[in-house]
Each structure stands twice: as C-alpha cells, then as structure tokens.
Design a protein around this motif. Sequence first.
Motif, PDB file in Angstrom:
ATOM      1  N   TYR A  78       1.050  -1.188  -0.527  1.00 31.34           N
ATOM      2  CA  TYR A  78      -0.107   0.411  -0.019  1.00 31.34           C
ATOM      3  C   TYR A  78       1.037   1.032   0.078  1.00 31.34           C
ATOM      4  N   ALA A  79       1.803   1.276   0.989  1.00 27.23           N
ATOM      5  CA  ALA A  79       2.664   2.505   0.909  1.00 27.23           C
ATOM      6  C   ALA A  79       3.117   3.039   0.112  1.00 27.23           C
ATOM      7  N   SER A  80       3.871   1.735  -1.095  1.00 26.44           N
ATOM      8  CA  SER A  80       4.684   1.520  -2.574  1.00 26.44           C
ATOM      9  C   SER A  80       3.333   2.293  -3.324  1.00 26.44           C
ATOM     10  N   ALA A  81       2.661   1.462  -3.651  1.00 26.84           N
ATOM     11  CA  ALA A  81       1.646   2.168  -4.072  1.00 26.84           C
ATOM     12  C   ALA A  81       0.607   3.936  -3.716  1.00 26.84           C
ATOM     13  N   VAL A  82       0.762   4.302  -2.626  1.00 25.93           N
ATOM     14  CA  VAL A  82       0.842   5.507  -2.563  1.00 25.93           C
ATOM     15  C   VAL A  82       1.725   6.061  -2.859  1.00 25.93           C
ATOM     16  N   ASN A  83       3.421   5.998  -2.760  1.00 20.68           N
ATOM     17  CA  ASN A  83       4.141   6.831  -3.421  1.00 20.68           C
ATOM     18  C   ASN A  83       4.196   7.380  -4.614  1.00 20.68           C
ATOM     19  N   ALA A  84       4.254   5.552  -5.379  1.00 20.23           N
ATOM     20  CA  ALA A  84       4.325   6.113  -6.852  1.00 20.23           C
ATOM     21  C   ALA A  84       2.843   7.223  -6.942  1.00 20.23           C
ATOM     22  N   ILE A  85       1.780   6.760  -6.576  1.00 13.26           N
ATOM     23  CA  ILE A  85       0.597   7.753  -7.001  1.00 13.26           C
ATOM     24  C   ILE A  85       1.287   9.139  -6.850  1.00 13.26           C
ATOM     25  N   GLU A  86       1.729   9.702  -5.167  1.00 20.33           N
ATOM     26  CA  GLU A  86       2.085  10.347  -5.249  1.00 20.33           C
ATOM     27  C   GLU A  86       2.887  11.363  -5.948  1.00 20.33           C
ATOM     28  N   ASN A  87       4.032  11.052  -5.770  1.00 22.53           N
ATOM     29  CA  ASN A  87       4.736  10.939  -7.518  1.00 22.53           C
ATOM     30  C   ASN A  87       4.612  11.610  -8.947  1.00 22.53           C
ATOM     31  N   LYS A  88       3.162  10.644  -8.921  1.00 22.15           N
ATOM     32  CA  LYS A  88       2.245  10.684 -10.409  1.00 22.15           C
ATOM     33  C   LYS A  88       1.747  12.357 -10.246  1.00 22.15           C
ATOM     34  N   ARG A  89       1.171  12.008  -9.407  1.00 20.01           N
ATOM     35  CA  ARG A  89       0.101  13.022  -8.898  1.00 20.01           C
ATOM     36  C   ARG A  89       1.585  14.830  -9.447  1.00 20.01           C
ATOM     37  N   LEU A  90       2.254  14.462  -8.663  1.00 17.10           N
ATOM     38  CA  LEU A  90       3.371  15.588  -8.436  1.00 17.10           C
ATOM     39  C   LEU A  90       3.930  15.798  -9.856  1.00 17.10           C
ATOM     40  N   GLU A  91       3.969  15.325 -10.950  1.00 16.03           N
ATOM     41  CA  GLU A  91       4.382  15.354 -11.845  1.00 16.03           C
ATOM     42  C   GLU A  91       3.034  15.853 -12.745  1.00 16.03           C
ATOM     43  N   GLU A 157      -9.297   3.569   6.245  1.00 15.26           N
ATOM     44  CA  GLU A 157      -8.699   3.086   7.776  1.00 15.26           C
ATOM     45  C   GLU A 157      -7.645   4.035   8.868  1.00 15.26           C
ATOM     46  N   GLN A 158      -7.024   3.901   7.012  1.00 13.81           N
ATOM     47  CA  GLN A 158      -5.819   5.253   7.688  1.00 13.81           C
ATOM     48  C   GLN A 158      -6.040   6.688   8.202  1.00 13.81           C
ATOM     49  N   ARG A 159      -7.177   6.968   7.891  1.00 18.02           N
ATOM     50  CA  ARG A 159      -7.712   8.243   7.402  1.00 18.02           C
ATOM     51  C   ARG A 159      -8.101   8.572   9.171  1.00 18.02           C
ATOM     52  N   GLN A 160      -9.070   6.867   9.094  1.00 23.95           N
ATOM     53  CA  GLN A 160      -9.314   7.329  11.310  1.00 23.95           C
ATOM     54  C   GLN A 160      -8.979   6.589  12.307  1.00 23.95           C
ATOM     55  N   ASN A 161      -7.047   6.083  11.542  1.00 20.58           N
ATOM     56  CA  ASN A 161      -6.670   5.490  12.829  1.00 20.58           C
ATOM     57  C   ASN A 161      -5.347   6.099  12.372  1.00 20.58           C
ATOM     58  N   PRO A 162      -4.873   6.598  13.525  1.00 18.43           N
ATOM     59  CA  PRO A 162      -3.465   7.446  13.537  1.00 18.43           C
ATOM     60  C   PRO A 162      -2.178   6.912  13.682  1.00 18.43           C
ATOM     61  N   TYR A 163      -2.992   5.357  14.168  1.00 21.58           N
ATOM     62  CA  TYR A 163      -1.338   4.030  14.530  1.00 21.58           C
ATOM     63  C   TYR A 163      -1.291   3.248  13.309  1.00 21.58           C
ATOM     64  N   LEU A 164      -2.425   3.440  12.451  1.00 26.47           N
ATOM     65  CA  LEU A 164      -2.553   2.345  11.176  1.00 26.47           C
ATOM     66  C   LEU A 164      -1.283   3.744  10.301  1.00 26.47           C
ATOM     67  N   ARG A 165      -2.277   4.803  10.308  1.00 29.40           N
ATOM     68  CA  ARG A 165      -1.486   6.399   9.136  1.00 29.40           C
ATOM     69  C   ARG A 165       0.376   6.433   9.435  1.00 29.40           C
ATOM     70  N   GLY A 166       0.241   6.139  10.641  1.00 31.29           N
ATOM     71  CA  GLY A 166       1.680   6.205  11.260  1.00 31.29           C
ATOM     72  C   GLY A 166       2.673   4.658  10.660  1.00 31.29           C
ATOM     73  N   LEU A 167       2.552   3.795  10.718  1.00 31.67           N
ATOM     74  CA  LEU A 167       2.728   2.359   9.918  1.00 31.67           C
ATOM     75  C   LEU A 167       2.890   2.716   8.249  1.00 31.67           C
ATOM     76  N   GLN A 169       3.007   6.289   6.993  1.00 31.60           N
ATOM     77  CA  GLN A 169       3.894   6.983   6.701  1.00 31.60           C
ATOM     78  C   GLN A 169       5.569   6.709   7.237  1.00 31.60           C
ATOM     79  N   ALA A 170       5.600   5.368   8.270  1.00 34.48           N
ATOM     80  CA  ALA A 170       6.910   5.041   8.368  1.00 34.48           C
ATOM     81  C   ALA A 170       7.745   4.253   6.896  1.00 34.48           C
ATOM     82  N   LYS A 171       6.721   3.257   6.866  1.00 31.91           N
ATOM     83  CA  LYS A 171       6.586   2.537   5.112  1.00 31.91           C
ATOM     84  C   LYS A 171       6.801   3.054   4.474  1.00 31.91           C
ATOM     85  N   GLN A 172       6.248   4.082   4.027  1.00 27.88           N
ATOM     86  CA  GLN A 172       6.887   5.244   2.943  1.00 27.88           C
ATOM     87  C   GLN A 172       7.850   5.802   3.159  1.00 27.88           C
TER      88      GLN A 172
END
Length: 179
Positions: A78-91, A157-167, A169-172
Amino acid sequence: MNMQYQRHSVYLKKYLAYLKKGIGQASLLGLCLAISAIAEPVINRDRSLTFAQTDQSITQLNNILAQAVFGDDQLTRYASAVNAIENKRLEIFRAAKNNSNWTTVANLAESQQTKVCDLAQPPEFLQDLCSQLRSFTEKEIHQRGFTNKEFNQITREQRQNPYLRGLIQAKQMELRKSK
C-alpha cells in the motif's frame, strides 16, 4: 400559675426536642453536603482516569487489530502504491501549472471546493492530464495486488486510525530511503 408554667414547660421541651431534631437534620444535611463537595472531585477524577484508561485500551486494541487486519506485506505494498501515485500526481501537477489557464482552473476548483480533476467541465489540457493520473492510479493499485475496494478500505481506515497512518507513513519513508 404553676399549672401554666408546667404547660409552657411541656411546650418548651417539645419545642426544644423538635428544634434539636431539626438542627440535627440540618447538621446531617450540612455534613453530607460537605462530604460530597470533597468527595465528588475525587470520584470524578477517578472516573476520568477510568475513561482515559478505557480510551487508551481501545486505542491499543485498534492498533493491534490494524496490524492483524492489514499485514506487514499489505501495508508495504500500500505504501509503495501511495508513493508512486503521489509522485505521478506531482508530475501531473507540474505539467498542469505550465499551462496558461492553470490559475483560472485552480481558482475555479477552489471556489467549488473540489479538486481540479473533479471539475464538472475541466478544460481540454486538464482532461488529458487527469485521465493520465486516473489510469496510472488504477494500474498502480492493481500492479501492487489490490482491488480498488481493498485499496480504498485501507485508505479510509488509515484516515480514522492514527496508529495505522503512522505505520504507513513509516513504510513510505523507509521505501523512499531505499531508492
């Protein structure tokens, strides 16, 4: 006269007994009020402490459940996909900003409180860029082994759960450092 004195004496005794009983009740009421004034903050503090401990226990349980529901591999993908999508969005964002109509489109989206790609009638230059971003996002989600539903479930789920969001973000961050 003696008889009157005795009668008044009986009334006086009854009155004094009644008065004593009333003062005793009033004193007992006063004592109860004093005790409650002292004890209530202690009880409420203990209650607050109990609620805080309960909230903390619920948070810990949610954190454990988040890890159990979404395994380490799934969160890494998931973190890998989010990173790739964010990079494309910035491009795509950089490309869109190079267009002379960008400011007008950005202001329109802001006034409608929406994203530029979600405008009802985006300008032609933006239609192509938004289409690129959507197709890239779709491809990236599937390439990482997710259905749209699964990916969106983790997002919610990560929007509602700060711990999951932290996990996540750490993976990212970990994935960015390894590149």
